[in-house]
Structures are given as C-alpha cells and as structure tokens.
Design an enzyme around this catalytic site. Structure first.
Site, PDB file in Angstrom:
ATOM      1  N   ASP A 367      35.813  54.084   4.889  1.00 54.93           N
ATOM      2  CA  ASP A 367      37.052  54.510   5.546  1.00 54.93           C
ATOM      3  C   ASP A 367      38.288  53.765   5.008  1.00 54.93           C
ATOM      4  O   ASP A 367      38.235  52.551   4.795  1.00 54.93           O
ATOM      5  CB  ASP A 367      36.874  54.207   7.042  1.00 54.93           C
ATOM      6  CG  ASP A 367      37.903  54.909   7.895  1.00 54.93           C
ATOM      7  OD1 ASP A 367      38.806  55.545   7.350  1.00 54.93           O
ATOM      8  OD2 ASP A 367      37.775  54.812   9.127  1.00 54.93           O
ATOM      9  N   TRP A 477      29.187  61.231   5.555  1.00 55.94           N
ATOM     10  CA  TRP A 477      29.842  62.219   6.434  1.00 55.94           C
ATOM     11  C   TRP A 477      29.827  61.646   7.848  1.00 55.94           C
ATOM     12  O   TRP A 477      28.829  61.727   8.554  1.00 55.94           O
ATOM     13  CB  TRP A 477      29.070  63.536   6.377  1.00 55.94           C
ATOM     14  CG  TRP A 477      29.706  64.687   7.078  1.00 55.94           C
ATOM     15  CD1 TRP A 477      29.847  64.846   8.432  1.00 55.94           C
ATOM     16  CD2 TRP A 477      30.278  65.855   6.481  1.00 55.94           C
ATOM     17  NE1 TRP A 477      30.468  66.034   8.711  1.00 55.94           N
ATOM     18  CE2 TRP A 477      30.739  66.683   7.534  1.00 55.94           C
ATOM     19  CE3 TRP A 477      30.439  66.285   5.169  1.00 55.94           C
ATOM     20  CZ2 TRP A 477      31.349  67.918   7.305  1.00 55.94           C
ATOM     21  CZ3 TRP A 477      31.037  67.515   4.945  1.00 55.94           C
ATOM     22  CH2 TRP A 477      31.495  68.311   6.012  1.00 55.94           C
ATOM     23  N   MET A 479      31.462  60.821  11.886  1.00 63.18           N
ATOM     24  CA  MET A 479      31.938  61.603  13.043  1.00 63.18           C
ATOM     25  C   MET A 479      31.998  60.629  14.210  1.00 63.18           C
ATOM     26  O   MET A 479      30.962  60.263  14.751  1.00 63.18           O
ATOM     27  CB  MET A 479      30.899  62.700  13.299  1.00 63.18           C
ATOM     28  CG  MET A 479      31.309  63.864  14.138  1.00 63.18           C
ATOM     29  SD  MET A 479      31.340  63.481  15.890  1.00 63.18           S
ATOM     30  CE  MET A 479      31.726  65.056  16.553  1.00 63.18           C
ATOM     31  N   CYS A 526      26.360  60.389   9.481  1.00 63.71           N
ATOM     32  CA  CYS A 526      26.750  59.205  10.236  1.00 63.71           C
ATOM     33  C   CYS A 526      27.544  59.678  11.437  1.00 63.71           C
ATOM     34  O   CYS A 526      28.260  60.677  11.374  1.00 63.71           O
ATOM     35  CB  CYS A 526      27.621  58.305   9.353  1.00 63.71           C
ATOM     36  SG  CYS A 526      28.201  56.811  10.174  1.00 63.71           S
ATOM     37  N   GLY A 529      27.445  55.201  13.356  1.00 58.19           N
ATOM     38  CA  GLY A 529      26.033  54.834  13.213  1.00 58.19           C
ATOM     39  C   GLY A 529      25.192  56.041  13.550  1.00 58.19           C
ATOM     40  O   GLY A 529      25.374  57.122  12.998  1.00 58.19           O
ATOM     41  N   ASP A 534      19.607  63.446  13.936  1.00 56.49           N
ATOM     42  CA  ASP A 534      18.733  64.524  14.391  1.00 56.49           C
ATOM     43  C   ASP A 534      18.308  65.368  13.201  1.00 56.49           C
ATOM     44  O   ASP A 534      18.879  65.269  12.109  1.00 56.49           O
ATOM     45  CB  ASP A 534      19.455  65.384  15.443  1.00 56.49           C
ATOM     46  CG  ASP A 534      20.762  65.938  14.913  1.00 56.49           C
ATOM     47  OD1 ASP A 534      20.722  66.779  14.002  1.00 56.49           O
ATOM     48  OD2 ASP A 534      21.848  65.521  15.392  1.00 56.49           O
ATOM     49  N   ASP A 548      25.446  51.420  13.864  1.00 60.67           N
ATOM     50  CA  ASP A 548      26.502  50.488  13.463  1.00 60.67           C
ATOM     51  C   ASP A 548      26.090  49.047  13.742  1.00 60.67           C
ATOM     52  O   ASP A 548      26.829  48.117  13.428  1.00 60.67           O
ATOM     53  CB  ASP A 548      27.804  50.803  14.214  1.00 60.67           C
ATOM     54  CG  ASP A 548      28.643  51.834  13.461  1.00 60.67           C
ATOM     55  OD1 ASP A 548      28.330  52.105  12.287  1.00 60.67           O
ATOM     56  OD2 ASP A 548      29.596  52.371  14.048  1.00 60.67           O
ATOM     57  N   GLU A 614      21.467  32.562  -2.571  1.00 54.12           N
ATOM     58  CA  GLU A 614      21.421  33.855  -1.865  1.00 54.12           C
ATOM     59  C   GLU A 614      21.566  35.024  -2.849  1.00 54.12           C
ATOM     60  O   GLU A 614      20.920  36.058  -2.698  1.00 54.12           O
ATOM     61  CB  GLU A 614      22.519  33.917  -0.801  1.00 54.12           C
ATOM     62  CG  GLU A 614      22.216  33.062   0.425  1.00 54.12           C
ATOM     63  CD  GLU A 614      23.410  32.975   1.368  1.00 54.12           C
ATOM     64  OE1 GLU A 614      23.189  33.007   2.592  1.00 54.12           O
ATOM     65  OE2 GLU A 614      24.560  32.867   0.882  1.00 54.12           O
TER      66      GLU A 614
END
Ligand code: DGJ
Length: 730
Positions: A367, A477, A479, A526, A529, A534, A548, A614
């Site tokens: 975003d 994608w 929402m 997405c 999260g 489904d 998330d 790390e």
C-alpha cells in the site's frame, strides 16, 4: 461410474471411493434424504421412522395417515409454509403474496463431468474425474421448479451441491432464500465445529455438542469475514484427528453466508448452507432462473485428518487455477511492516537489495505507491503511480528490482474508494451509499459499487495499465472493510436486495477478466489478512494472506484452524520482525521461519536491519524452503497437536509415497527440569525404517507412530522443532 439410479424405487445413490450418499423419492414424490456416510450398498430407508408426533401436520396427499409428516421426515431440500417447521432451504414469495412451497420429484438427468455455475466460482473436473446428477423438483401448486445438482468426484470422496430455482410461470416471484445445500441427517448424535475469530485472529476452531434448536455460523459483512468462516464440520463425539466420523462442508463463495444447524425434537440434525438470506432477495421474472453458489462436502470415517486431506486435494487441484496452482511459489519480501506508508523508490530498492543477497525471489510493493496515499485517509481509487514517492516511475523501479535477479509484485485494493480521491470527486455515485444517509466509513474508506459495469470497466482498465506499464509478476488484492449501506444507484428499488450478491458477481467477473488476461501473474487474496479466506477467492487467487497477525506463536493457532479446510499452499505466511508489531512478543527467528513455512513463504521486514547471524539464518531458511517446498505444499499435512490446548504446536508433511517426512513446530513454554516431550507421527509406513537426516538415528514407522519421537529439550520460550526423515530402502 459414481451415480447409481434404481428407477423402480426412485432411488438415487452417489458413490465415491469410500462414501455413499442416498436419496429416494417416495410414493408422494417427496425426495427424502437417506444416508451420507460409509459405503453400505443397501437401501437405507429402513432407518426412517414414521412416528405420529403431536403438532406435526400431515400433507393432504397422505389422507388420514397421521404418521406421514414433512415436519419429521428427512427431506433433501426443505420448503416453508407447508408443514415443515424446521429450517427451510428455500423461500419464495409468489405473485399472490403467499410463501408456500411444496417440492415434489419430477425427473432427473445424469451428465459426465462436473456442472459449472454461471458467473460463480466452483469445483471444476473433467469427464474422467466427475459425474453430475441433476434432480428436478416442482412445486405442487405453482410453476416454481428447483433443480438440485450434485457433482460427484469419486476418487476424491467429494460431493458438490448447488441448486437452481426456476420460475416457469408467467408472473414474477421473489426469492428470499436459496440455500446451496440442505443436509438432513436423521441418525447419529453429532457435535459441530465452526471457525470463528476476529481481525488478526481468524479461523479458531470451536467444537461443541448440538443443542435443541438452531445454531448458526454466518456473516452479514458482505465478505466471508474474519469472524466466521464459511465452512463447518459435523462430527461424532469420539472423533479425533485419526478416528471417528465427520462430515466437512465448505462454501465456494466470498460474500455474506449463513450456515444453520437445527437439532430437532426427534434428535435429528438438519444443516443448511448458502447466501445469507438477511441480505438477499432476487426477483425472478417469468422464465428466469437463479443459480446458487456451490457447497462442497466430504465424509471421513477416519477423523479430521482424512477430511482435511480430501479438502486440501480438491481445493488445490480442482478449485485453484492457473499457472501457480501446483508449482513452487516465489519467496516474497513485502515492505508493509518494514515501511508502512513511509517509503520512496530508494528505500524499496534497498530492501530488495538485501533480500536478493539472501535468496528472496520477489519484492512486493504494498500500500502507498499510488495517488495521494501517504496514510490511510486518501487515494484509494486513483491507481496511478505517485512519482513523488516512486521517483522515475514504476518501470524504472521494476527494472532495478529485476536487475537484482528478483521479480516484482504490487498491491491493489480495487473495491475501495477514498472520499479524498480524484475518482470520488469525478464519480461520487460509484460509491455504495444510501441517498440521504451518511455512510459508515471503515478505515476512512467507502466501497465501490462492484455491481456496475462501468465500475468494473474502470478497474479493469486501470489495473491493466499498471500491469502493462512494467514487468509485474504478482498482485496482492486487498479489501479492508466490511460492507454496509447497501444501495446501488443503478438498481430499481425492488432490486436493491440483489446488490450484495450482484456485488459478488461483479467482483468475480472482474477477477475472471484479469486472471485470464494475465495468466502469468500470481494473484494473492487479502482482506485485512484473512477476512476473505474462502474457496471462492481461491478460484482466482491460489494463495491468500492468512492474517495480519504475523506473531509466530499466534500464527500457529490461526494456521492450525485454517488447515482443517484449506491447503497449506493457499496460506500466505511471512517472517516479520520482533518485537512483533501486533503483540510485542519476541520469538526466535527460526521459530518464525518454521511457522511461516507452513504456507506460501515470505518475509515482511527490512532484512537490512538484521544481524549478520540472522541474515545467515534467513539465507538458510530460504534454501530449506526451496528444498522442502514441494513436500510442504504437495505432501499430506498432519496436525500432530492442538496449540489451543497443548504446550506446543506440531505438524508434519508426509509425501504421498511415505518416503519423506518433515516435522515442524514450536514448543511454547519451557520449564526447569522438564521431561522431554514426544510427538506421535502419522501416515508413515509402519514397517519402514525412517532415518532422521541430522542425527542419522533410525526408527521404525510403527515406533514413531505408536511411541512417538522425542522433541528437543527446549531452551527459552518458543523453541522451534524441525526433523526431516527419510525412509531407508529395504
Ligand atoms: C491490510 C493487509 O492485510 C496488510 O498486509 C497490508 O497490505 C495493508 N492492508 C495495507 O493497507
């Protein structure tokens, strides 16, 4: 062959490798449900009882027989207004205002292959994989016809269901409910499991006995939601991972849904699943029909594991589509938790540079790259690159990322519109809101009316332009709100109740256009999260950002619940920084990695901030995922403990030929003088000898499954567990 019909008895039998489903139309034409369970090879109608139960009326055709009642018999698709007082599968208002429906058997047809549903996602299967049975029912007093469709995938032990409601009369009728499935089980005592949750804690399984009356799991949010998942399990009270009976059902739909289970006065169980009727009406003009979305069922006689294996296979191979459905997924680095909105091209490129050195395949720009989007109050809808942030444009950034040997992916939230956007200023009527009423805002934003063709076309064009402007290999994608204020300026007042489903049809149509136009682009779903995790979305996006919440400890629970229905390859899962941004918890980087590997693996932090040690760990983790990826995504997944109850989360992946086993997990809490824990493995060859790769120790499959394997002695909290075993050749 999987559909068997005895025309004399009017009996319909669906057989899969290990299961059988039976229905029969009786002397009055009522289609009764007889059986869903183990293969029985016999007419199960002997189990039906015909008690004379007070206040259970009798249909006129039964004359003076008080033992024949639609209120006590198991029916295949229940109606309202004609003596069955339990949950109805279908509800219509006729032109005279009455709501009665009484469906009786009219005929059937069988087809090779699997039916499809216009404009909706569904299981696909060719003629060698599936057969379709359609049973036609008609109302006794109107011209309503209902076609019950059954898709039988014999090898997978899967039966799919959908219904078609037809208006063959001359006047308009209104459909108020059309369930995809009704399952009326007159025998057995069942418990049920639903998957509930909230934002950042999705799909937590909750198991409980049925109480008399109606229990429900549903969403009215316009999305399948974080709060309840469109899936359910009925199970015997002794059902465990490996033993006992269960019936699993999931819905191939991403909008509001309702699953209801009624445990009736005679201790019988009726389950319905479909579009949520509170947010649904559909006007059926003369000659029109309505096709419901699909529900998918499986029955397992050997516990939840088998149920999950059946579902994982059908979702992975017969729902997910496109180039990526079975191949290795790229290891991603996503900048969201590394930068949020605060980035420019240089910062993104630096993240990519570090990632490329450690073996990451793809950079995903999240975003904030478009319009006026420096926070979440503005910009949605303006899908044009913000060159103040991405200096030189997307083409240059993508080229730079590609020169590092990586691919490039990008974030969209197409269904949304910010009031502070050029799109809203030019098309305020495209937002879903009710005239004269202030709309509810979610994350400051409104929704676009996806039922409108002009909105779909706009989105198609702007997304195409971005995808064609640079070499983009992936789309996330997103929402990020629940839907409210249902109203479309494009629909007449009597059709407003159609908007929630029309929204879904519009969304699916757009996804279909884009995924066909860009077959090489990997789409990841997405919704804040896992708010739209489904099988409907999985038809277009073979992976979905699972939650998330990137905290490894919490993820073990979220992923545990998700795995009951959905395959590992569909679960978007990333290693993020510590302290974790959602919980403040600190977990070792190895623990974050084994947890994130139970999915489509990636990273979501600035790798440049890690220590050299790390970084070396990350490079090793990526190598491991490349080594184990096909076993993780393609093998059989076993839940070996219950992280909601146990002091650990343990799971394994076993190859189909049982030659390779990877055990992963986390021991949550350590104690001093703690006895080492063991875990019993599943799905091995009992007589095979399995060698642990690191220690070279050898055990029989039988010992590992019955006695278990010793886990490492934990040191500190959240100790990671990893064992890779190979079966030795005899
Ligand atoms: C919600 C998603 O789940 C996050 O991963 C991130 O993409 C944000 N939206 C961006 O707004």
């Amino acid at each position: 062959m999987s559909v068997y019909i005895d025309e004399k008895k009017c009996m319909f039998c669906l057989k899969t490798k290990n299961t059988e489903y039976q229905m029969k139309a009786d002397e009055y034409g009522v289609l009764k449900h007889l059986w869903y369970g183990k293969i029985v090879n016999t007419d199960m109608s002997y189990l039906l009882e015909y008690p004379d139960v007070g206040f259970s009326g009798n249909p006129y055709c039964a004359g003076n027989d008080r033992t024949y009642s639609l209120n006590t018999l198991p029916v295949e698709y229940s109606c309202e207004g004609t003596g069955d007082y339990r949950i109805s599968a279908v509800s219509v208002i006729h032109s005279n205002g009455s709501n009665a429906l009484d469906l009786r058997y009219k005929g059937y047809s069988i087809k090779k292959g699997k039916y499809s549903i216009k404009g909706l996602p569904s299981v696909y299967a060719n003629e060698t994989e599936a057969e379709t049975l359609e049973i036609i029912l008609e109302d006794t007093a109107s011209d309503i016809e209902v076609v019950l469709r059954y898709g039988v995938l014999e090898k997978l032990d899967i039966i799919t269901r959908s219904a078609v409601i037809r208006n063959r009369g001359t006047s308009t009728v209104t459909l108020n409910k059309a369930a995809s499935l009704c399952l009326d089980i007159p025998y057995g005592e069942w418990e049920w499991i639903n998957f509930h949750g909230r934002h950042t804690m999705e799909r937590i399984p909750e198991r409980k006995p049925l109480f008399h009356g109606i229990q429900e799991s549903s969403s009215t949010r316009g999305t399948s939601s974080h709060h309840q998942n469109p899936s359910v399990v009925l199970c015997s009270s002794d059902c465990t991972e490996q033993y006992g009976e269960c019936i699993g059902i999931f819905f191939v739909y991403s909008g509001s849904f309702q699953t209801q289970i009624e445990y009736d006065q005679l201790r019988q169980t009726r389950l319905t699943m479909g579009i949520h009727p509170d947010l649904f009406t559909w006007r059926l003009l003369s000659g029109e029909e309505f096709e419901t979305p699909e529900a998918v069922m499986t029955y397992s006689v050997s516990g939840f594991s088998q149920m999950s294996h059946n579902f994982h296979k059908v979702i992975r191979e017969n729902i997910c589509r496109g180039k990526y459905k079975l191949i290795e997924r790229p290891v991603l680095i996503n900048n969201w938790e590394a930068t949020y909105f605060d980035f420019d091209a240089e910062k993104i490129l630096n993240i990519a540079k570090e990632a490329s050195k450690l073996g990451v395949d793809m950079l995903v720009l999240d975003d904030g790259w478009f319009g006026k989007r420096n926070g979440d109050c503005s910009g949605l809808g303006d899908w044009f690159v913000n060159e103040n942030k991405i200096q030189g444009g997307l083409g240059k950034l993508v080229q730079n990322v590609k020169s590092l040997g990586m691919r490039f992916g990008i974030w969209f939230e197409p269904e949304m519109i910010s009031e502070d956007s050029d799109l809203y200023r030019s098309h305020p009527d495209w937002a879903i809101k009710i005239p004269g009423r202030q709309p509810v805002r979610g994350r400051y934003q409104l929704l676009l009316d996806m039922s409108r063709q002009d909105v779909q076309d706009y989105l198609y064009n702007v997304i195409c332009n971005i995808l064609k402007s640079a070499d983009i290999s992936y789309i996330k994608w997103d929402m990020n709100r629940s839907i409210s204020d249902w109203y479309s300026a494009n629909l007449s007042s009597e059709r407003q109740g159609e908007l929630p489903h029309r929204y879904m049809l519009g969304l699916y149509a757009l996804l279909e256009r884009l995924t066909s136009e860009f077959p090489d682009v990997l789409f990841e779903g997405c919704s804040g999260g896992g708010g739209r995790f489904d099988a409907g979305m999985l038809y277009y996006c073979p992976q979905i950002w699972c939650s998330d919440d990137t905290d490894a400890f919490e993820r073990t629970m979220i992923q545990y619940g998700t795995s009951f229905i959905y395959p590992i390859s569909t679960v978007g899962s990333h290693v993020s920084t510590v302290p974790n941004h959602q919980t403040g918890r600190i977990t070792p980087i190895e623990t974050r990695a084994v947890t994130a590997m139970a999915g489509s693996f990636g990273y979501e932090l600035d790798l440049g901030t890690l220590s050299e040690k790390e970084k070396a760990d990350v490079a090793l983790q990526i190598k491991k995922f490349k080594k184990f990826g096909s076993l993780i995504h393609g093998g059989k997944y076993y839940r070996l403990s219950n992280p909601l109850k146990d002091n650990n989360a343990l799971w394994s992946y076993v190859s189909d030929d049982k030659k390779e086993v990877l055990v992963h997990g986390v021991i949550f809490r350590t104690e001093p003088n703690m006895k080492r824990m063991t875990v019993k493995l599943c799905g091995l060859e009992p007589d095979g000898y399995y060698q642990i790769e690191d220690t070279l120790e050898v055990y029989t499959g039988s010992a590992l499954m019955k006695g278990g394997m010793l886990l490492p002695a934990p040191w500190g909290d959240y100790t990671p567990v990893e064992f890779y075993l190979k079966r030795l050749e005899k």
